[in-house]
Motif scaffolding. Structure first.
Motif, PDB file in Angstrom:
ATOM      1  N   ALA A 158       0.870  -1.175   0.000  1.00 46.85           N
ATOM      2  CA  ALA A 158       0.000   0.000   0.000  1.00 46.85           C
ATOM      3  C   ALA A 158       0.903   1.220   0.000  1.00 46.85           C
ATOM      4  O   ALA A 158       2.042   1.160   0.468  1.00 46.85           O
ATOM      5  N   PRO A 159       0.418   2.313  -0.522  1.00 51.55           N
ATOM      6  CA  PRO A 159       1.221   3.529  -0.467  1.00 51.55           C
ATOM      7  C   PRO A 159       1.480   3.895   0.985  1.00 51.55           C
ATOM      8  O   PRO A 159       0.729   3.497   1.867  1.00 51.55           O
ATOM      9  N   PRO A 160       2.538   4.639   1.260  1.00 47.51           N
ATOM     10  CA  PRO A 160       2.771   5.019   2.647  1.00 47.51           C
ATOM     11  C   PRO A 160       1.595   5.842   3.155  1.00 47.51           C
ATOM     12  O   PRO A 160       1.046   6.655   2.424  1.00 47.51           O
ATOM     13  N   PRO A 161       1.165   5.566   4.390  1.00 44.76           N
ATOM     14  CA  PRO A 161       0.029   6.314   4.908  1.00 44.76           C
ATOM     15  C   PRO A 161       0.376   7.777   5.118  1.00 44.76           C
ATOM     16  O   PRO A 161       1.531   8.110   5.370  1.00 44.76           O
ATOM     17  N   PRO A 162      -0.623   8.641   5.002  1.00 40.88           N
ATOM     18  CA  PRO A 162      -0.367  10.049   5.274  1.00 40.88           C
ATOM     19  C   PRO A 162       0.060  10.240   6.726  1.00 40.88           C
ATOM     20  O   PRO A 162      -0.297   9.435   7.586  1.00 40.88           O
ATOM     21  N   ALA A 163       0.817  11.281   6.981  1.00 45.02           N
ATOM     22  CA  ALA A 163       1.256  11.563   8.353  1.00 45.02           C
ATOM     23  C   ALA A 163       0.031  11.864   9.202  1.00 45.02           C
ATOM     24  O   ALA A 163      -0.769  12.719   8.883  1.00 45.02           O
ATOM     25  N   ARG A 164      -0.113  11.135  10.287  1.00 43.90           N
ATOM     26  CA  ARG A 164      -1.256  11.319  11.170  1.00 43.90           C
ATOM     27  C   ARG A 164      -0.837  11.258  12.627  1.00 43.90           C
ATOM     28  O   ARG A 164      -1.612  10.872  13.475  1.00 43.90           O
ATOM     29  N   GLY A 165       0.386  11.583  12.898  1.00 43.54           N
ATOM     30  CA  GLY A 165       0.822  11.552  14.283  1.00 43.54           C
ATOM     31  C   GLY A 165       0.882  10.159  14.865  1.00 43.54           C
ATOM     32  O   GLY A 165       0.643   9.969  16.042  1.00 43.54           O
ATOM     33  N   GLY A 166       1.166   9.172  14.031  1.00 42.99           N
ATOM     34  CA  GLY A 166       1.316   7.806  14.539  1.00 42.99           C
ATOM     35  C   GLY A 166       0.004   7.149  14.928  1.00 42.99           C
ATOM     36  O   GLY A 166      -0.033   6.359  15.843  1.00 42.99           O
ATOM     37  N   ALA A 167      -1.073   7.481  14.269  1.00 48.00           N
ATOM     38  CA  ALA A 167      -2.367   6.883  14.591  1.00 48.00           C
ATOM     39  C   ALA A 167      -2.291   5.369  14.436  1.00 48.00           C
ATOM     40  O   ALA A 167      -1.741   4.871  13.467  1.00 48.00           O
ATOM     41  N   PRO A 168      -2.820   4.620  15.405  1.00 51.79           N
ATOM     42  CA  PRO A 168      -2.758   3.161  15.317  1.00 51.79           C
ATOM     43  C   PRO A 168      -3.638   2.631  14.204  1.00 51.79           C
ATOM     44  O   PRO A 168      -4.653   3.233  13.858  1.00 51.79           O
ATOM     45  N   ARG A 169      -3.236   1.515  13.611  1.00 51.34           N
ATOM     46  CA  ARG A 169      -4.039   0.847  12.592  1.00 51.34           C
ATOM     47  C   ARG A 169      -5.158   0.100  13.314  1.00 51.34           C
ATOM     48  O   ARG A 169      -5.098  -0.155  14.499  1.00 51.34           O
ATOM     49  N   HIS A 170      -6.172  -0.293  12.561  1.00 51.86           N
ATOM     50  CA  HIS A 170      -7.296  -0.983  13.182  1.00 51.86           C
ATOM     51  C   HIS A 170      -6.891  -2.385  13.595  1.00 51.86           C
ATOM     52  O   HIS A 170      -6.035  -3.006  12.975  1.00 51.86           O
ATOM     53  N   PRO A 171      -7.522  -2.928  14.660  1.00 51.60           N
ATOM     54  CA  PRO A 171      -7.207  -4.299  15.081  1.00 51.60           C
ATOM     55  C   PRO A 171      -7.672  -5.305  14.033  1.00 51.60           C
ATOM     56  O   PRO A 171      -8.588  -5.013  13.255  1.00 51.60           O
ATOM     57  N   ALA A 172      -7.058  -6.459  14.032  1.00 52.43           N
ATOM     58  CA  ALA A 172      -7.419  -7.509  13.078  1.00 52.43           C
ATOM     59  C   ALA A 172      -8.901  -7.828  13.199  1.00 52.43           C
ATOM     60  O   ALA A 172      -9.434  -7.936  14.289  1.00 52.43           O
ATOM     61  N   GLY A 173      -9.571  -7.946  12.066  1.00 55.49           N
ATOM     62  CA  GLY A 173     -10.976  -8.275  12.046  1.00 55.49           C
ATOM     63  C   GLY A 173     -11.902  -7.073  12.148  1.00 55.49           C
ATOM     64  O   GLY A 173     -13.086  -7.189  11.910  1.00 55.49           O
ATOM     65  N   ALA A 174     -11.380  -5.925  12.514  1.00 52.51           N
ATOM     66  CA  ALA A 174     -12.207  -4.718  12.619  1.00 52.51           C
ATOM     67  C   ALA A 174     -12.403  -4.119  11.234  1.00 52.51           C
ATOM     68  O   ALA A 174     -11.606  -4.360  10.337  1.00 52.51           O
ATOM     69  N   PRO A 175     -13.459  -3.342  11.056  1.00 55.76           N
ATOM     70  CA  PRO A 175     -13.637  -2.678   9.759  1.00 55.76           C
ATOM     71  C   PRO A 175     -12.457  -1.762   9.469  1.00 55.76           C
ATOM     72  O   PRO A 175     -11.810  -1.262  10.392  1.00 55.76           O
ATOM     73  N   PRO A 176     -12.169  -1.528   8.197  1.00 57.15           N
ATOM     74  CA  PRO A 176     -11.029  -0.662   7.880  1.00 57.15           C
ATOM     75  C   PRO A 176     -11.282   0.767   8.338  1.00 57.15           C
ATOM     76  O   PRO A 176     -12.407   1.242   8.354  1.00 57.15           O
ATOM     77  N   SER A 190      -6.674   5.735  -3.015  1.00 55.72           N
ATOM     78  CA  SER A 190      -7.241   5.936  -4.342  1.00 55.72           C
ATOM     79  C   SER A 190      -6.672   4.873  -5.283  1.00 55.72           C
ATOM     80  O   SER A 190      -5.588   4.317  -5.033  1.00 55.72           O
ATOM     81  N   LEU A 191      -7.393   4.599  -6.352  1.00 54.90           N
ATOM     82  CA  LEU A 191      -6.884   3.639  -7.334  1.00 54.90           C
ATOM     83  C   LEU A 191      -5.539   4.095  -7.875  1.00 54.90           C
ATOM     84  O   LEU A 191      -4.614   3.288  -8.045  1.00 54.90           O
ATOM     85  N   LEU A 192      -5.432   5.391  -8.131  1.00 53.97           N
ATOM     86  CA  LEU A 192      -4.186   5.938  -8.681  1.00 53.97           C
ATOM     87  C   LEU A 192      -3.010   5.728  -7.731  1.00 53.97           C
ATOM     88  O   LEU A 192      -1.939   5.268  -8.144  1.00 53.97           O
ATOM     89  N   ASP A 193      -3.197   6.031  -6.452  1.00 55.06           N
ATOM     90  CA  ASP A 193      -2.110   5.861  -5.479  1.00 55.06           C
ATOM     91  C   ASP A 193      -1.729   4.393  -5.327  1.00 55.06           C
ATOM     92  O   ASP A 193      -0.546   4.050  -5.255  1.00 55.06           O
ATOM     93  N   TYR A 194      -2.736   3.512  -5.272  1.00 55.25           N
ATOM     94  CA  TYR A 194      -2.434   2.094  -5.087  1.00 55.25           C
ATOM     95  C   TYR A 194      -1.712   1.523  -6.302  1.00 55.25           C
ATOM     96  O   TYR A 194      -0.743   0.775  -6.165  1.00 55.25           O
ATOM     97  N   GLN A 195      -2.179   1.881  -7.481  1.00 55.02           N
ATOM     98  CA  GLN A 195      -1.521   1.392  -8.703  1.00 55.02           C
ATOM     99  C   GLN A 195      -0.090   1.895  -8.770  1.00 55.02           C
ATOM    100  O   GLN A 195       0.823   1.132  -9.091  1.00 55.02           O
ATOM    101  N   ALA A 196       0.120   3.168  -8.455  1.00 55.38           N
ATOM    102  CA  ALA A 196       1.476   3.728  -8.519  1.00 55.38           C
ATOM    103  C   ALA A 196       2.416   3.016  -7.552  1.00 55.38           C
ATOM    104  O   ALA A 196       3.581   2.765  -7.872  1.00 55.38           O
ATOM    105  N   ALA A 197       1.914   2.666  -6.372  1.00 58.72           N
ATOM    106  CA  ALA A 197       2.745   1.967  -5.387  1.00 58.72           C
ATOM    107  C   ALA A 197       3.013   0.521  -5.786  1.00 58.72           C
ATOM    108  O   ALA A 197       3.920  -0.115  -5.249  1.00 58.72           O
TER     109      ALA A 197
END
Length: 92
Positions: free
Chosen positions: A3-21, A28-35
């Motif tokens: 995945a493209p690098p996440p935007p800077a968000r002050g180190g916000a934690p990712r969601h726990p496994a199984g949780a909604p994204p 975006s499709l463009l960012d994902y394709q480029a990465a």
């Protein structure tokens, strides 16, 4: 697949496994394709692949629509792409 690098968000934690994204997991499709240009070298090739596997991508949570635009759910897209690739090589 990455995945493209996440935007800077002050180190916000990712969601726990199984949780909604979280919104930070959406690309975006463009960012994902480029990465992942080593897999899909152009946006038309990525869009073709999405059309070909649309139902499975939606069912498995790798693709969603928000604000009238398609978005990739980073980790889910990687998992589903690998599954699709494994099936393709097994069918040869």
């Amino acid at each position: 697949l990455t995945a493209p690098p996440p935007p800077a968000r002050g180190g916000a934690p990712r969601h726990p496994a199984g949780a909604p994204p979280a919104l930070g997991d959406l690309y975006s499709l463009l960012d994902y394709q480029a990465a992942n240009a080593h897999i899909w070298p152009s946006m038309p090739s990525f869009r073709w692949w999405i059309r070909t596997h649309h139902a499975e991508l939606v069912e498995k949570g790798a693709l969603l629509e928000l604000a009238g635009r398609l978005h990739v759910v980073g980790a889910a897209m990687g998992r589903v792409a690998i599954e699709i690739g494994k099936r393709a090589i097994a069918a040869r």
